[in-house]
Write a protein that holds these residues in place. Structure first.
Motif, PDB file in Angstrom:
ATOM      1  N   ALA A  60       3.823   4.995  -2.154  1.00  7.41           N
ATOM      2  CA  ALA A  60       4.272   3.749  -1.353  1.00  7.41           C
ATOM      3  C   ALA A  60       3.112   3.307  -0.665  1.00  7.41           C
ATOM      4  O   ALA A  60       2.107   3.702  -0.473  1.00  7.41           O
ATOM      5  N   VAL A  61       3.627   1.980  -0.185  1.00 13.46           N
ATOM      6  CA  VAL A  61       2.392   1.318   0.506  1.00 13.46           C
ATOM      7  C   VAL A  61       3.235   0.692   2.005  1.00 13.46           C
ATOM      8  O   VAL A  61       4.245   0.340   1.892  1.00 13.46           O
ATOM      9  N   GLY A  62       2.209   0.270   2.801  1.00 21.25           N
ATOM     10  CA  GLY A  62       2.589  -0.729   3.699  1.00 21.25           C
ATOM     11  C   GLY A  62       3.669  -0.071   4.891  1.00 21.25           C
ATOM     12  O   GLY A  62       3.649   1.232   4.979  1.00 21.25           O
ATOM     13  N   PRO A  63       4.516  -1.007   5.321  1.00 24.54           N
ATOM     14  CA  PRO A  63       5.300  -0.270   6.277  1.00 24.54           C
ATOM     15  C   PRO A  63       6.461   0.767   5.920  1.00 24.54           C
ATOM     16  O   PRO A  63       6.729   1.680   6.640  1.00 24.54           O
ATOM     17  N   ASN A  64       6.651   0.704   4.420  1.00 22.52           N
ATOM     18  CA  ASN A  64       7.415   1.766   3.971  1.00 22.52           C
ATOM     19  C   ASN A  64       6.861   3.141   4.026  1.00 22.52           C
ATOM     20  O   ASN A  64       7.445   4.432   4.124  1.00 22.52           O
ATOM     21  N   LEU A  65       5.415   3.050   3.729  1.00 14.98           N
ATOM     22  CA  LEU A  65       4.723   4.318   3.866  1.00 14.98           C
ATOM     23  C   LEU A  65       4.759   4.858   5.249  1.00 14.98           C
ATOM     24  O   LEU A  65       4.976   6.134   5.837  1.00 14.98           O
ATOM     25  N   ARG A  66       4.180   3.915   6.408  1.00 11.93           N
ATOM     26  CA  ARG A  66       4.218   4.306   7.624  1.00 11.93           C
ATOM     27  C   ARG A  66       5.615   4.678   8.093  1.00 11.93           C
ATOM     28  O   ARG A  66       5.605   5.571   9.125  1.00 11.93           O
ATOM     29  N   ALA A  67       6.736   4.043   7.579  1.00  9.34           N
ATOM     30  CA  ALA A  67       8.065   4.657   8.386  1.00  9.34           C
ATOM     31  C   ALA A  67       8.467   5.858   7.809  1.00  9.34           C
ATOM     32  O   ALA A  67       9.291   6.699   8.079  1.00  9.34           O
ATOM     33  N   SER A  68       7.352   6.548   6.878  1.00 12.93           N
ATOM     34  CA  SER A  68       7.596   7.950   6.266  1.00 12.93           C
ATOM     35  C   SER A  68       6.687   8.968   6.886  1.00 12.93           C
ATOM     36  O   SER A  68       6.418  10.160   6.598  1.00 12.93           O
ATOM     37  N   GLY A  69       5.828   8.544   8.057  1.00 12.24           N
ATOM     38  CA  GLY A  69       5.239   9.361   8.649  1.00 12.24           C
ATOM     39  C   GLY A  69       3.513   9.486   8.406  1.00 12.24           C
ATOM     40  O   GLY A  69       2.857  10.308   8.657  1.00 12.24           O
ATOM     41  N   VAL A  70       3.336   8.562   7.320  1.00 15.30           N
ATOM     42  CA  VAL A  70       1.949   8.549   7.001  1.00 15.30           C
ATOM     43  C   VAL A  70       1.041   7.568   7.729  1.00 15.30           C
ATOM     44  O   VAL A  70       1.450   6.378   7.824  1.00 15.30           O
ATOM     45  N   TYR A  71       0.006   8.008   8.453  1.00 17.99           N
ATOM     46  CA  TYR A  71      -0.802   7.212   9.198  1.00 17.99           C
ATOM     47  C   TYR A  71      -1.939   6.511   8.278  1.00 17.99           C
ATOM     48  O   TYR A  71      -2.728   7.073   8.009  1.00 17.99           O
ATOM     49  N   LYS A  92       8.768   9.152  11.917  1.00 16.42           N
ATOM     50  CA  LYS A  92       8.901  10.013  10.823  1.00 16.42           C
ATOM     51  C   LYS A  92      10.269  10.135  10.122  1.00 16.42           C
ATOM     52  O   LYS A  92      10.008  10.862   8.911  1.00 16.42           O
ATOM     53  N   GLU A  93      11.145   9.304  10.585  1.00 16.49           N
ATOM     54  CA  GLU A  93      12.336   9.428   9.772  1.00 16.49           C
ATOM     55  C   GLU A  93      12.286   9.013   8.621  1.00 16.49           C
ATOM     56  O   GLU A  93      12.970   9.761   7.554  1.00 16.49           O
ATOM     57  N   GLY A  94      11.456   7.872   7.795  1.00 12.50           N
ATOM     58  CA  GLY A  94      11.596   7.797   6.423  1.00 12.50           C
ATOM     59  C   GLY A  94      12.975   7.026   5.909  1.00 12.50           C
ATOM     60  O   GLY A  94      12.962   6.807   4.852  1.00 12.50           O
ATOM     61  N   ASP A  95      13.649   6.813   6.770  1.00 17.73           N
ATOM     62  CA  ASP A  95      15.005   6.294   6.106  1.00 17.73           C
ATOM     63  C   ASP A  95      14.856   4.672   6.322  1.00 17.73           C
ATOM     64  O   ASP A  95      14.041   3.964   6.762  1.00 17.73           O
ATOM     65  N   ALA A  96      15.862   3.854   5.743  1.00 14.48           N
ATOM     66  CA  ALA A  96      15.868   2.529   5.916  1.00 14.48           C
ATOM     67  C   ALA A  96      15.540   1.771   7.540  1.00 14.48           C
ATOM     68  O   ALA A  96      15.012   0.724   7.581  1.00 14.48           O
ATOM     69  N   TYR A  97      16.365   2.165   8.505  1.00 15.83           N
ATOM     70  CA  TYR A  97      16.270   1.900   9.864  1.00 15.83           C
ATOM     71  C   TYR A  97      14.851   2.208  10.302  1.00 15.83           C
ATOM     72  O   TYR A  97      14.071   1.473  10.840  1.00 15.83           O
ATOM     73  N   ALA A  98      14.081   3.330  10.024  1.00 14.79           N
ATOM     74  CA  ALA A  98      12.749   3.353  10.223  1.00 14.79           C
ATOM     75  C   ALA A  98      11.679   2.194   9.614  1.00 14.79           C
ATOM     76  O   ALA A  98      11.073   1.629  10.326  1.00 14.79           O
ATOM     77  N   ARG A  99      12.109   2.013   8.576  1.00 13.96           N
ATOM     78  CA  ARG A  99      11.314   0.850   8.119  1.00 13.96           C
ATOM     79  C   ARG A  99      11.529  -0.567   8.568  1.00 13.96           C
ATOM     80  O   ARG A  99      10.667  -1.335   8.741  1.00 13.96           O
ATOM     81  N   LEU A 100      12.714  -0.736   9.239  1.00 18.48           N
ATOM     82  CA  LEU A 100      12.911  -1.850   9.607  1.00 18.48           C
ATOM     83  C   LEU A 100      12.501  -1.734  11.105  1.00 18.48           C
ATOM     84  O   LEU A 100      11.514  -3.095  11.412  1.00 18.48           O
ATOM     85  N   LEU A 101      12.258  -0.846  11.856  1.00 13.28           N
ATOM     86  CA  LEU A 101      11.781  -0.686  13.118  1.00 13.28           C
ATOM     87  C   LEU A 101      10.274  -0.926  13.053  1.00 13.28           C
ATOM     88  O   LEU A 101       9.712  -1.680  13.812  1.00 13.28           O
ATOM     89  N   VAL A 102       9.511  -0.442  12.020  1.00 14.00           N
ATOM     90  CA  VAL A 102       8.201  -0.499  11.710  1.00 14.00           C
ATOM     91  C   VAL A 102       7.718  -1.883  11.632  1.00 14.00           C
ATOM     92  O   VAL A 102       6.869  -2.335  12.449  1.00 14.00           O
ATOM     93  N   ARG A 103       8.689  -2.647  11.049  1.00 15.58           N
ATOM     94  CA  ARG A 103       8.121  -4.110  10.733  1.00 15.58           C
ATOM     95  C   ARG A 103       8.432  -4.937  12.179  1.00 15.58           C
ATOM     96  O   ARG A 103       7.569  -5.601  12.268  1.00 15.58           O
ATOM     97  N   PHE A 104       9.557  -4.627  12.729  1.00 16.56           N
ATOM     98  CA  PHE A 104       9.563  -5.216  14.160  1.00 16.56           C
ATOM     99  C   PHE A 104       8.482  -4.894  15.089  1.00 16.56           C
ATOM    100  O   PHE A 104       7.955  -5.713  15.777  1.00 16.56           O
ATOM    101  N   GLU A 105       8.099  -3.836  15.017  1.00 18.59           N
ATOM    102  CA  GLU A 105       6.894  -3.199  15.967  1.00 18.59           C
ATOM    103  C   GLU A 105       5.613  -3.930  15.592  1.00 18.59           C
ATOM    104  O   GLU A 105       4.861  -4.351  16.242  1.00 18.59           O
TER     105      GLU A 105
END
Lengths: 392, 165
Positions: free
Chosen positions: A217-228, A251-264
């Motif tokens: 995975a790449v980008g915000p999707n990767l970071r939403a799964s806890g990979v720095y 860390k959650e890795g769900d769709a909501y975390a991916r949204l939050l990563v993008r907003f931040e």
């Protein structure tokens, strides 16, 4: 009355005319409403950039490589130019590096707003869609003022950038940041913290850290799964080593975390913009090697008059030395890699363009397995997958 | 222990060289390239994975019509190891035109799924062991040679194109 629920197996075609598919057909195999397998039929917008690059000069390729992701064109442009610069061995002046960062971050905000808007309409939240596209307009206007074009900017050229920053654009950016900060608060109220949206996104399409790494995975999707992992920190390019910002990781890795990563990330991008405007050094925006080749009369008219660069004749069909280069940038959707092989002719011998969405094809396929059919669009939207970018 | 990235790539390269018959070089502190024969590519890939390279960024082929062969390049890197993440290693191998077959690395890195499928479709290189080796981008009724081979000529049209003499 008792109802017998019999699991029924079946297949469904989502798209290519489905509003929730984009330029893509998703062939879904179902058991009841559980997705057993999803087959992504991509290629509806394939424009064979890699093949066409064999018959085009390096400069002519700039408008072509940024076409696959028109809403993220600065990054597509930047990655390609960085690879070409590596082959040519050109140094880029400091001011141009800052301007590249500036343009890239503006584009990142615009792209994230676009992605959020699309996610919102997938979930049936049309206000989010209109807000996303309305807010995006603010940033597109700035890009237009800076580069002269709205979406396919062709702003970055080997050795520098085409136009300089003016005080008027600086003011626009400051206004836009103030506006967007206020608006992000509203976004949280109406969209991100909306109980309906949370219900649709939380615990949906969960990608564990191991899976994210395994599937690439790449980008915000990767970071939403806890990979720095962010190319801006791992291998800083442009002026990213001179600005201070953070990488949001969940860390959650769900769709909501991916949204939050993008907003931040939008907030972090605005932080970068502020620092760039404050600290941008004086100087030239094009490498001396090319700048000296511009005829004096044209310099007087364009550079001294409007702070714009006119192309010296060198650009028409330069022949870089033999060799190869691989460059990577963190585009809005994730890591973008260019691999250019030069054989000494005016065309690349081989140009490989690995876009973030291309690497998400497999991720999407695997994530959809086992999900409920109603969640397909939520997963799709949360990945911020953009079909033309995958097709190239 | 502060180990620079340069020495990491150097040590990896010498480890690979001591175990397998490979050529290649460390190009800079962030890039290296390893050339390996196709019979050994699975073992080398497996060894690289055990060192911490956990995903493939891209699978690429380059066509060399003069030598009648393709070069297949895997760009590998790491997400979990922050030092290795700064590097990209190109794992290269060559296959001949008359026998374009290569063992798939899907069992080692699942992320090759898309790349190998596209390389198969564009060059006709068969990755043995890939679970889903079908066309990806091209239309179903596409005919003719594999489009990314150099022998596939792009038709150009328009006023400024010279007529073939």
């Amino acid at each position: 009355m008792e109802v017998d629920i019999v699991p029924v197996e079946g297949e469904l075609n989502v798209g290519p005319q489905h509003p929730g598919s984009g330029h893509m057909r998703i062939y879904v195999k179902l058991n009841g409403d559980i997705i057993v397998d999803a087959d992504l039929d991509v290629g509806y917008v394939h424009r064979s950039v890699e093949k066409l690059s064999e018959v085009r000069n390096y400069m002519h390729l700039i408008p072509l490589v940024e076409r696959p992701a028109i809403l993220d064109s600065i990054h597509m442009n930047l990655g390609y130019i960085m690879a070409v610069e590596k082959i040519l061995g050109v140094d880029v002046p400091e001011r141009a590096q800052y301007l590249r960062t500036l343009a890239a971050e503006i584009n990142r905000i615009a792209s994230h707003l676009y992605g959020t808007g699309i996610l919102a309409i997938f979930l049936g939240h049309s206000t989010g869609f209109m807000w996303g596209f309305g807010d995006r307009e603010v940033w597109v206007e700035i890009l237009q003022a800076l580069t002269g074009a709205r979406v396919t900017n062709s702003y970055i050229i080997p050795g520098g950038v085409r136009r300089d920053l003016t005080p008027a654009i600086k003011e626009m950016i400051e206004k836009a940041i103030a506006y967007q900060r206020k608006k992000v608060q509203d976004w949280y109220k109406i969209f991100v913290k909306n109980p309906n949206i949370r219900d649709r996104l939380e615990n949906v399409g969960v990608m564990t850290r191991e899976n994210a790494i395994k599937w690439g995975a790449v980008g915000p999707n990767l970071r939403a799964s806890g990979v720095y992992y962010d190319v801006r920190k791992i291998e800083p390019y442009a002026a990213y080593d001179k600005v201070d910002f953070e990488i949001p990781v969940y860390k959650e890795g769900d769709a909501y975390a991916r949204l939050l990563v993008r907003f931040e990330e939008i907030e972090q991008s605005m932080r970068i913009l502020e620092q760039v405007i404050k600290n941008i050094p004086e100087g030239n925006i094009l490498s001396d090697r090319f700048f000296k080749q511009i005829p004096p009369t044209r310099l007087k008219k364009w550079w001294e008059g409007q702070r714009r660069v006119v192309f010296p004749g060198y650009y028409a069909s330069f022949r870089p030395p033999r060799g190869e280069a691989i460059s990577r940038v963190e585009a809005a959707r994730g890591e973008l890699v260019y691999y250019v092989v030069s054989d000494g002719s005016p065309h690349p011998y081989r140009l490989r363009m690995i876009t973030p969405s291309y690497r998400l094809i497999y991720v999407f396929k695997e994530l959809a397995k086992g999900a409920r059919y109603a969640d397909l669009v939520a997963i799709y939207g949360s990945l911020d997958y953009f079909p033309p970018e995958a097709d190239r | 222990m502060a180990q620079t990235v340069q020495s990491i790539l150097n040590s990896i390269f010498s480890q690979v060289q001591s175990k397998f018959k490979v050529t290649g070089k460390v190009e800079s502190d962030k890039r290296a390239s390893i050339q390996v024969d196709r019979s050994q590519i699975v073992e080398v890939a497996d060894f690289l994975k055990s060192l911490g390279f956990d995903h493939v960024k891209s699978v690429t082929a380059i066509d060399y019509p003069d030598a009648q062969e393709f070069e297949v390049v895997y760009h590998i890197s790491s997400y979990s190891n922050i030092d290795l993440a700064k590097t990209i290693v190109a794992l290269r191998t060559r296959v001949k035109y008359d026998d374009p077959k290569l063992p798939s690395l899907y069992k080692i890195w699942e992320s090759v799924w898309t790349g190998e499928r596209e390389t198969y479709e564009m060059y006709g290189i068969i990755f043995e062991g890939h679970p889903d080796l079908r066309r990806l981008f091209l239309p179903e009724d596409f005919e003719g040679v594999y489009p990314m081979r150099k022998s596939y000529k792009i038709k150009t049209e328009g006023l400024f194109v010279d007529k073939p003499s």
